[in-house]
Design a protein around this motif. Structure first.
Motif, PDB file in Angstrom:
ATOM      1  N   MET A  75       1.523  -1.827   7.759  1.00 14.46           N
ATOM      2  CA  MET A  75       2.302  -0.799   7.081  1.00 14.46           C
ATOM      3  C   MET A  75       3.531  -1.429   6.446  1.00 14.46           C
ATOM      4  O   MET A  75       3.828  -1.210   5.276  1.00 14.46           O
ATOM      5  CB  MET A  75       2.709   0.274   8.090  1.00 14.46           C
ATOM      6  CG  MET A  75       3.068   1.584   7.471  1.00 14.46           C
ATOM      7  SD  MET A  75       3.137   2.846   8.742  1.00 14.46           S
ATOM      8  CE  MET A  75       4.673   2.418   9.552  1.00 14.46           C
ATOM      9  N   VAL A  76       4.219  -2.235   7.237  1.00 18.38           N
ATOM     10  CA  VAL A  76       5.426  -2.878   6.717  1.00 18.38           C
ATOM     11  C   VAL A  76       5.060  -3.804   5.560  1.00 18.38           C
ATOM     12  O   VAL A  76       5.651  -3.744   4.484  1.00 18.38           O
ATOM     13  CB  VAL A  76       6.141  -3.665   7.844  1.00 18.38           C
ATOM     14  CG1 VAL A  76       7.235  -4.543   7.269  1.00 18.38           C
ATOM     15  CG2 VAL A  76       6.708  -2.715   8.865  1.00 18.38           C
ATOM     16  N   ALA A  77       4.045  -4.648   5.764  1.00 18.18           N
ATOM     17  CA  ALA A  77       3.721  -5.654   4.748  1.00 18.18           C
ATOM     18  C   ALA A  77       3.279  -5.005   3.452  1.00 18.18           C
ATOM     19  O   ALA A  77       3.788  -5.338   2.377  1.00 18.18           O
ATOM     20  CB  ALA A  77       2.626  -6.576   5.277  1.00 18.18           C
ATOM     21  N   ILE A  78       2.356  -4.045   3.557  1.00 13.41           N
ATOM     22  CA  ILE A  78       1.802  -3.498   2.316  1.00 13.41           C
ATOM     23  C   ILE A  78       2.835  -2.666   1.573  1.00 13.41           C
ATOM     24  O   ILE A  78       3.015  -2.805   0.364  1.00 13.41           O
ATOM     25  CB  ILE A  78       0.518  -2.694   2.610  1.00 13.41           C
ATOM     26  CG1 ILE A  78      -0.589  -3.694   2.986  1.00 13.41           C
ATOM     27  CG2 ILE A  78       0.078  -1.883   1.401  1.00 13.41           C
ATOM     28  CD1 ILE A  78      -1.871  -3.069   3.409  1.00 13.41           C
ATOM     29  N   SER A  79       3.591  -1.826   2.302  1.00 11.60           N
ATOM     30  CA  SER A  79       4.544  -1.012   1.561  1.00 11.60           C
ATOM     31  C   SER A  79       5.665  -1.886   0.993  1.00 11.60           C
ATOM     32  O   SER A  79       6.068  -1.706  -0.158  1.00 11.60           O
ATOM     33  CB  SER A  79       5.095   0.125   2.422  1.00 11.60           C
ATOM     34  OG  SER A  79       5.521  -0.390   3.653  1.00 11.60           O
ATOM     35  N   ALA A  80       6.142  -2.859   1.767  1.00 11.78           N
ATOM     36  CA  ALA A  80       7.230  -3.696   1.266  1.00 11.78           C
ATOM     37  C   ALA A  80       6.779  -4.484   0.042  1.00 11.78           C
ATOM     38  O   ALA A  80       7.496  -4.551  -0.964  1.00 11.78           O
ATOM     39  CB  ALA A  80       7.708  -4.654   2.354  1.00 11.78           C
ATOM     40  N   LEU A  81       5.566  -5.042   0.112  1.00 11.61           N
ATOM     41  CA  LEU A  81       5.117  -5.859  -1.013  1.00 11.61           C
ATOM     42  C   LEU A  81       4.825  -5.013  -2.247  1.00 11.61           C
ATOM     43  O   LEU A  81       5.113  -5.437  -3.365  1.00 11.61           O
ATOM     44  CB  LEU A  81       3.884  -6.671  -0.618  1.00 11.61           C
ATOM     45  CG  LEU A  81       4.220  -7.857   0.278  1.00 11.61           C
ATOM     46  CD1 LEU A  81       2.964  -8.588   0.690  1.00 11.61           C
ATOM     47  CD2 LEU A  81       5.170  -8.806  -0.443  1.00 11.61           C
ATOM     48  N   SER A  82       4.286  -3.795  -2.063  1.00  6.19           N
ATOM     49  CA  SER A  82       4.045  -2.968  -3.248  1.00  6.19           C
ATOM     50  C   SER A  82       5.358  -2.612  -3.921  1.00  6.19           C
ATOM     51  O   SER A  82       5.474  -2.667  -5.146  1.00  6.19           O
ATOM     52  CB  SER A  82       3.292  -1.688  -2.914  1.00  6.19           C
ATOM     53  OG  SER A  82       2.567  -1.834  -1.747  1.00  6.19           O
ATOM     54  N   ILE A  83       6.349  -2.228  -3.102  1.00  2.00           N
ATOM     55  CA  ILE A  83       7.637  -1.889  -3.708  1.00  2.00           C
ATOM     56  C   ILE A  83       8.199  -3.107  -4.437  1.00  2.00           C
ATOM     57  O   ILE A  83       8.666  -3.017  -5.576  1.00  2.00           O
ATOM     58  CB  ILE A  83       8.626  -1.381  -2.632  1.00  2.00           C
ATOM     59  CG1 ILE A  83       8.097  -0.082  -2.022  1.00  2.00           C
ATOM     60  CG2 ILE A  83      10.007  -1.175  -3.224  1.00  2.00           C
ATOM     61  CD1 ILE A  83       8.883   0.392  -0.822  1.00  2.00           C
TER      62      ILE A  83
END
Lengths: 342, 303
Positions: free
Chosen positions: B102-110
């Protein structure tokens, strides 16, 4: 004199690149790539710009479309001069002219398929979708078979890529096509195909061509007029037939002589050009060709020759132009009646 | 006429552009085609499935404390044993996967969405804007990561949104720089010059031609960065700056395990192994993706 108005006309067009940076100005003068080049292309005319590498011919083609910013001079398109050399002013020319790049593959977006590349100019012009049938028709006109349309640019052969580039140029029927070395890297049969395609296009749409090349046989094959460029200056310009029959500038003659003749019995006796092209940064004094000219006199070393009209359309920049049918080599060169010098 | 080497058999040649579904199918099959890509995609799919269905996979409540069973070894009731509070480690690892992804995907998309326009503008726009943006990127990336994290945690309090913010602030400059460099090298290429000569508008050049050519390398970098980001999140959590201690995350498991490493190494291994697997998986996947997405590298397919 009654003259058809030129489609595009460059008057004393110059391109110079600064050699000192804005923040650390130095005494270095700007590097002149093109100096006072005047060329006019009439509707339906094919003009060949011939020169060795480094003569500024590619730069000239790009400057006409504003991809290189001219530093001085004037561009007249369709009888109206451009107000300045800012990108918006060039929009008028870019709408009606297409540029064929020296290497067609690099002029395609590597992530677009050929069909979408061909549709690009139309999409830009009318900002809508383009029907598949239109694209196939366009490809057919340029001699591309439709299976190629779904390929990526890198998958095309040299000749196919060139045809694709021409098809793209035809996408919005252009009034001017600037073709930079249109036959580079093609074998002779394909070269002929591309040039014949040009002639067909001219026939059909009365499109003007500015063909930039170092290959004189191309110029001989298709051009109406020839412009000889040397170190960014025009040395000679005139009707192709006149120039091929009787070159007036020693450089033109040397270029013609260095063209290989397929018949060993026919040998030309004039000397070839001596040595290498001098660098743009160290332009020779006087006539810039004097360092390599077989006919150079003292005057050539000090005084720059001006463009002198020989006939209505034929101009040459030489103090001692050759007379027609001069076959004997060496001095004394024939003097022409003195024209307005200086 | 000299049109050489063309497949003229209409049955074999495709005149229609394949749809996106078919194209992505090809990409997936290309990734599977290399052994490392196969390992990568298997691990990635496994991790994603575990992350999505963590609540159903985990046999116990990952935060349920049972002091009686503290530091139990592996058994059939607790596959990986328990930590010092008697929480089931296997459940914590499973739910920790969800936290990490959750952290990785949302942070990287943003970060990607922010970095793309910034980098394109810096690369294609006027020089002064480029200089200004580069100044901002450089100032941001000159801050030590931990200091930046500390400052933000102090300001906003620990939690998943804070971790995401720290990661975004940390990765935007490097992504934007990559986009800018790519844009700079592309903008003098002939095909961009050709677009200009065709009167294409600046947005058209930016989004139809520069963006597709820039996004490939960027997606791959992001894919390779997922592992870095997971490590980062674990590192922040390990230091107590990340997600709250009771929330299961690989970093928290490591940090908890670290304090009891003298009695058992199992918690540290349980927290570290998925981290290593995720790193390997996403790196292999990213590299295979790079090869599959490049039309020049895509292998010739026989019909």
């Amino acid at each position: 004199m009654m003259r058809e108005t030129a489609l595009i006309e460059a008057n004393n067009l110059s391109v110079a690149v600064p050699r000192s940076s804005r923040w650390f100005p130095s005494r270095k003068p700007d590097l002149d790539i093109l100096v006072d080049v005047s060329v006019a292309v009439k509707p339906g005319e094919i003009v060949c710009m011939v020169g060795e590498s480094g003569s500024g011919k590619t730069t000239f083609g790009r400057a006409l479309l504003g991809l290189v910013r001219p530093s001085a001079g004037q561009i007249v398109f369709d009888g109206t001069p451009l107000p300045d050399f800012s990108p918006p002013s060039f929009k008028r020319i870019r709408r009606e002219a297409s540029l064929l790049f020296q290497d067609p593959v690099t002029s395609f977006d590597p992530r677009q398929r050929i069909a979408s590349i061909l549709a690009e100019p139309r999409r830009i012009a009318r900002s809508g979708s383009v029907a598949r049938s239109e694209i196939e028709e366009l490809a057919r006109k340029a001699g591309l078979v439709s299976p190629l349309l779904s390929k990526f640019p890198h998958a095309l052969s040299g000749g196919q890529a060139r045809r694709a580039a021409v098809a793209r140029a035809l996408s919005v029927v252009p009034r001017l096509i600037v073709a930079d070395e249109p036959t580079a890297g093609l074998d002779v049969s394909v070269q002929g195909g591309v040039l014949n395609l040009f002639l067909d296009i001219r026939e059909e749409f009365r499109t003007s061509f500015l063909i930039i090349t170092h290959n004189l046989s191309i110029a001989r094959h298709v051009s109406d007029r020839i412009v000889i460029l040397y170190l960014g200056r025009v040395l000679e310009s005139g009707p192709a037939r006149e120039i091929f029959r009787a070159p007036r500038h020693p450089y033109t003659r040397a270029l013609l002589d260095s063209e290989p003749i397929p018949n060993p019995a026919k040998r030309r006796e004039a000397p070839p050009v001596i040595g290498e092209v001098p660098g743009l940064a160290a332009r020779p004094s006087g006539c810039e060709f004097h360092t390599r000219c077989a006919f150079a006199q003292d005057r050539c070393r000090h005084e720059r020759p001006l463009q002198t009209a020989i006939s209505a359309e034929h101009e040459v920049a030489c103090h001692y132009p050759l007379t027609p049918r001069l076959t004997v080599v060496g001095p004394p060169p024939q003097r022409l009646p003195k024209t307005a010098n200086r | 006429m000299a049109v050489i080497g063309i497949d003229t058999n209409p049955l074999q040649s495709q005149t229609r552009e394949p749809g996106w579904l078919r194209r992505s199918g090809r990409v997936v099959s290309d990734i599977f085609h290399t052994p490392l890509g196969g390992i990568g995609i298997t691990l990635v799919v496994l991790i994603l499935v575990v992350a999505v269905f963590a609540q159903w996979i985990a046999p116990y409540n990952p935060t349920a404390i049972s002091v009686k069973e503290r530091l139990a070894g592996p058994s059939f009731t607790h596959l990986l044993g328990t930590d010092q509070l008697g929480r089931d480690l296997f459940s914590r690892v499973i739910v920790g996967t969800q936290t990490a992804m959750m952290v990785a995907i949302s942070a990287l998309s943003i970060a990607l969405v922010a970095a793309l326009p910034l980098g394109l503008i810096a690369g294609y726009g006027p020089r002064w804007l480029d200089a200004a943006l580069i100044l901002v990127f450089d100032s941001l990336s000159s801050l030590p990561m931990i200091m930046l994290g500390l400052a933000i945690v102090v300001l906003l309090g620990p939690g998943i949104p804070t971790v995401i913010l720290v990661i975004v602030l940390y990765s935007v400059p490097s992504y934007a720089r990559l986009v800018r460099t790519q844009t700079l090298s592309l903008k003098s290429r002939d095909f961009i010059k050709a677009e200009q000569a065709m009167n294409a508008s600046t947005p058209r050049i930016l989004f139809n031609h520069l963006l597709p050519n820039v996004i490939g390398p960027l997606l791959i970098l992001a894919c390779l960065d997922i592992s870095t980001v997971i490590t980062l999140e674990a590192g922040l959590s390990f230091l107590g700056l990340g997600v709250k201690p009771q929330v299961p995350s690989w970093g928290n498991i490591l940090s908890d395990g670290f304090s009891v490493i003298r009695s058992t190494a199992l918690p540290v291994i349980a927290g570290g192994a998925p981290l290593i697997l995720a790193t390997i998986g996403f790196t292999f996947f990213g590299e295979a993706l790079r090869d599959a997405l490049d039309p020049k590298l895509a292998r010739e397919r026989k019909p």
